[in-house]
Design a protein around this motif. Structure first.
Motif, short mmCIF file in Angstrom:
data_model
loop_
_atom_site.label_atom_id
_atom_site.label_comp_id
_atom_site.label_asym_id
_atom_site.label_seq_id
_atom_site.Cartn_x
_atom_site.Cartn_y
_atom_site.Cartn_z
N PHE A 48 16.83 37.77 17.45
CA PHE A 48 17.29 39.15 17.29
C PHE A 48 17.81 39.71 18.60
N GLN B 173 22.11 32.53 17.66
CA GLN B 173 21.51 31.28 17.24
C GLN B 173 22.04 30.13 18.09
N PHE C 34 23.71 38.17 5.63
CA PHE C 34 24.31 37.64 6.84
C PHE C 34 25.78 37.28 6.64
N GLY C 35 26.53 37.45 7.71
CA GLY C 35 27.91 37.00 7.73
C GLY C 35 27.98 35.54 8.14
N PRO C 36 29.18 34.97 8.15
CA PRO C 36 29.36 33.55 8.46
C PRO C 36 29.20 33.23 9.94
N TYR D 175 22.25 38.75 15.76
CA TYR D 175 21.37 37.66 16.12
C TYR D 175 22.18 36.60 16.87
N LEU E 287 25.99 30.51 18.08
CA LEU E 287 26.52 31.14 16.88
C LEU E 287 25.97 32.56 16.85
N GLN F 57 18.29 25.85 17.02
CA GLN F 57 17.25 26.88 17.07
C GLN F 57 17.40 27.86 15.91
N GLY F 58 16.37 28.67 15.73
CA GLY F 58 16.46 29.75 14.76
C GLY F 58 17.15 30.95 15.39
N PRO F 59 17.70 31.82 14.58
CA PRO F 59 18.34 33.03 15.11
C PRO F 59 17.36 33.89 15.88
N GLU G 69 26.50 30.24 7.33
CA GLU G 69 26.03 31.52 6.80
C GLU G 69 24.62 31.40 6.26
N LEU H 128 25.40 35.82 14.75
CA LEU H 128 25.33 36.24 13.35
C LEU H 128 25.14 37.74 13.25
N SER I 21 22.56 44.44 12.20
CA SER I 21 21.74 43.74 13.20
C SER I 21 22.51 42.52 13.69
N PHE J 106 12.42 34.46 13.27
CA PHE J 106 12.67 33.21 12.58
C PHE J 106 11.88 32.06 13.19
N GLY J 107 11.60 31.06 12.35
CA GLY J 107 11.12 29.79 12.86
C GLY J 107 12.31 28.98 13.37
N THR J 108 12.05 27.77 13.82
CA THR J 108 13.11 26.95 14.38
C THR J 108 13.87 26.16 13.32
N GLY K 258 16.01 43.27 21.08
CA GLY K 258 15.22 42.09 21.38
C GLY K 258 15.25 41.80 22.88
N PHE L 262 15.18 28.12 6.97
CA PHE L 262 14.44 28.94 7.93
C PHE L 262 13.43 29.81 7.21
#
Lengths: 115, 115
Positions: A45, A37, A106-108, A35, A88, A41-43, B44, A90, A33, B105-107, A58, B91
């Motif tokens: 999708f 970011q 998750f990756g970096p 994402y 970013l 903010q949050g990631p 990450e 992800l 998957s 996700f949330g923020t 998404g 998060f």
């Protein structure tokens, strides 16, 4: 046991250009998957790949596309880059049949800057 | 549609203080999973906990504890005796069944622990 890897780490592109980001899932995982970011903010999708097909998507425009290879690795392509694509990116991997819904590794991330 | 709200943007505490991070979620689905992830400066996302909607038992793992209350749609996270290494963005996230691995996700809440 290799975790999720992403390349490159950082990338700077100009508006209008195209970019390809790469992800190798954790060993034994078959689902990837992506994402986005944005700063602070949050990631969000983007989409998910399983068995080399896009399974979910998404709210992202068609400029965002992807691919999954037989070895489960994946690419994220973004065409006609906009300043707002700076973020970013992800990659997360999981095993579809694990029975542990949603548990993703998750990756970096790849930090993309569009100028 | 699903939604996760983390009203606390940033929290600062002194080492050894307890701190609680709030998470409120919205979904019409009866089966869902809640998560907490930690994002250190490296970027990450680190998985902390997964909780399904049918399990309201609180959980404790070392200095971490989680309080899940369906009646208030909350899934709060408490760190006891905080340490500088706990400084990160945290998060809260949600997956509903049928959406495979699409995490909402949330923020995020930025936690700063100082000496």
């Amino acid at each position: 046991d290799a975790g999720v890897t992403q390349s490159p780490t950082h990338l700077i592109k100009t508006r209008g250009q195209q970019v390809t980001l790469r992800c190798s899932p954790k060993s034994g995982h078959d689902t990837v998957s992506w994402y986005q970011q944005a700063l602070g903010q949050g990631p969000q999708f983007i989409f998910q790949y399983y068995e080399e097909e896009e399974r979910q998507r998404g709210n992202f425009p068609d400029r965002f596309s992807g691919h999954q290879f037989p070895n489960y690795s994946s690419e994220l392509n973004v065409n006609a880059l906009l300043l707002g694509d700076s973020a970013l990116y992800l990659c997360a991997s999981s095993l579809r049949t694990s029975g542990r819904a949603g548990e993703q590794y998750f990756g970096p991330g790849t930090r993309l800057t569009v100028t | 549609a699903q939604k996760v709200t983390q009203a606390q943007t940033e929290i600062s505490v002194v080492e050894k203080e307890d701190v609680t991070l709030d998470c409120v979620y919205e979904t019409r689905d009866t089966t869902y999973y809640l998560f907490w992830y930690k994002q250190p400066p490296s970027g990450e996302l680190v998985f902390l906990i997964r909780r399904n909607s049918f399990d309201e038992q609180n959980e404790i793992s070392g200095r971490y504890s989680w309080n899940f209350q369906k009646s208030t749609s909350s899934f709060n996270f408490t760190i006891t005796a905080s340490q500088v290494v706990d400084s990160a963005v945290y998060f809260c996230a949600l997956i509903v069944t049928g959406t495979a691995s699409k995490l909402t996700f949330g923020t995020g809440t930025r936690l700063q622990v100082t000496l």
